[in-house]
Design a protein around this motif. Structure first.
Motif, PDB file in Angstrom:
ATOM      1  N   ALA A   1      84.136 -17.918  33.434  1.00 17.24           N
ATOM      2  CA  ALA A   1      83.899 -16.461  33.026  1.00 17.24           C
ATOM      3  C   ALA A   1      82.367 -16.255  33.547  1.00 17.24           C
ATOM      4  CB  ALA A   1      83.938 -16.139  31.491  1.00 17.24           C
ATOM      5  N   LEU A   2      81.524 -16.997  33.344  1.00 19.81           N
ATOM      6  CA  LEU A   2      80.122 -17.017  33.871  1.00 19.81           C
ATOM      7  C   LEU A   2      80.045 -16.953  35.320  1.00 19.81           C
ATOM      8  CD1 LEU A   2      78.257 -19.506  31.475  1.00 19.81           C
ATOM      9  CD2 LEU A   2      78.256 -16.785  31.263  1.00 19.81           C
TER      10      LEU A   2
ATOM     11  N   SER B   1      72.901  -9.879  27.603  1.00 17.94           N
ATOM     12  CA  SER B   1      73.973  -9.479  26.422  1.00 17.94           C
ATOM     13  C   SER B   1      75.168  -9.127  26.977  1.00 17.94           C
ATOM     14  CB  SER B   1      72.989  -8.385  25.761  1.00 17.94           C
ATOM     15  OG  SER B   1      73.044  -7.130  26.686  1.00 17.94           O
ATOM     16  N   ASP B   2      75.483  -9.233  28.273  1.00 17.03           N
ATOM     17  CA  ASP B   2      76.797  -8.955  28.486  1.00 17.03           C
ATOM     18  C   ASP B   2      77.682 -10.346  28.262  1.00 17.03           C
ATOM     19  OD1 ASP B   2      76.383  -6.307  29.393  1.00 17.03           O
ATOM     20  OD2 ASP B   2      76.052  -6.909  31.546  1.00 17.03           O
ATOM     21  N   ALA B   3      76.924 -11.290  28.442  1.00 17.96           N
ATOM     22  CA  ALA B   3      77.409 -12.743  28.150  1.00 17.96           C
ATOM     23  C   ALA B   3      77.861 -13.079  26.891  1.00 17.96           C
ATOM     24  CB  ALA B   3      76.591 -13.547  28.797  1.00 17.96           C
ATOM     25  N   PHE B   4      77.056 -12.356  25.729  1.00 21.95           N
ATOM     26  CA  PHE B   4      76.889 -12.675  24.618  1.00 21.95           C
ATOM     27  C   PHE B   4      78.357 -12.783  24.063  1.00 21.95           C
ATOM     28  CE2 PHE B   4      72.310 -11.881  23.361  1.00 21.95           C
ATOM     29  CZ  PHE B   4      71.910 -12.781  24.334  1.00 21.95           C
TER      30      PHE B   4
ATOM     31  N   GLN C   1      76.094 -13.054  18.322  1.00 21.12           N
ATOM     32  CA  GLN C   1      76.320 -11.655  17.706  1.00 21.12           C
ATOM     33  C   GLN C   1      75.333 -10.644  18.207  1.00 21.12           C
ATOM     34  OE1 GLN C   1      79.384 -11.151  16.193  1.00 21.12           O
ATOM     35  NE2 GLN C   1      79.657 -13.122  16.530  1.00 21.12           N
ATOM     36  N   PRO C   2      75.486  -9.274  18.149  1.00 25.65           N
ATOM     37  CA  PRO C   2      74.586  -8.533  18.406  1.00 25.65           C
ATOM     38  C   PRO C   2      73.312  -8.585  17.284  1.00 25.65           C
ATOM     39  CG  PRO C   2      76.457  -7.247  18.100  1.00 25.65           C
ATOM     40  CD  PRO C   2      76.703  -8.712  17.716  1.00 25.65           C
TER      41      PRO C   2
END
Length: 194
Positions: free
Chosen positions: A67-68, A148-151, A157-158
């Motif tokens: 996914a990365l 943050s797209d990978a978080f 969490q946000p």
């Protein structure tokens, strides 16, 4: 006194091993629990525990790597074959990866900076506890620690930030020293003659 000498010897030779030089075996679940119990014994003003752990093990690491890689290719479609292999293996270089997540936030009595430093202290304790259990370890922050797209993929969490990813396992490579800063370059003495 014997334990003190052993700890001084350890601190004098402590060294991270590159993640790509790691192999099986990695710590078992019970060893990881012991490592993390030691890791949480850090300065923590206000007893907030402003950090948490995400333990990545098994086949899920390869899924995260794929996914990365997909995310990296969207951002940089011209990745070389070597870099594609690097992206794919981000979480499989070591048998275990522990994400240390900073949950620092505004607090009436505890500055956020102190909470962030506590997360850094947890990272170094994870390294030392892994070494104490006979494993090598390395504290890394990679591009996805700041994206943050990978978080969501990583379970972050946000509002949280990544303090680091601790890779751990075994190695067949010799552990070599690297240059360290000279105290003359990093220490300022204020007062005292000796």
């Amino acid at each position: 006194m014997y334990e003190q000498i052993k700890l001084l010897d350890y601190l004098a030779t402590r060294r991270s091993v590159p993640a790509f030089q790691m192999c099986e075996p990695g710590p078992s679940k019970s060893e990881l629990e012991d490592i993390l119990k030691l890791a949480v014994r850090v300065p923590d003003h206000g007893k907030l525990a402003p950090w948490r752990f995400i333990v990545y093990r098994g086949d899920r690491r390869a899924e995260i790597g794929e996914a990365l890689l997909s995310m990296a290719l969207v951002k940089r479609p011209d990745l070389s074959e070597d870099m594609i292999a690097v992206e794919r293996s981000r979480f499989t270089r070591a048998p275990v990866v522990i994400g240390v997540v900073s949950t620092a936030s505004a607090h009436a009595k505890v500055p956020e900076w102190e909470q962030v430093m506590s997360a850094g202290a947890v990272c170094i304790n994870v390294l030392m506890a892994a070494n104490a259990h006979g494993y090598v370890a390395n504290w890394l922050s990679e591009w996805f620690a700041f994206d943050s797209d990978a978080f969501p993929l990583l379970g972050i969490q946000p509002g949280e930030r990544v303090a680091g990813f601790i890779h751990m396992g075994s190695t067949t490579f010799p552990i070599t020293e690297r240059p360290r800063p000279s105290l003359d370059d990093v220490v300022t003495w204020v007062g005292g003659d000796d």
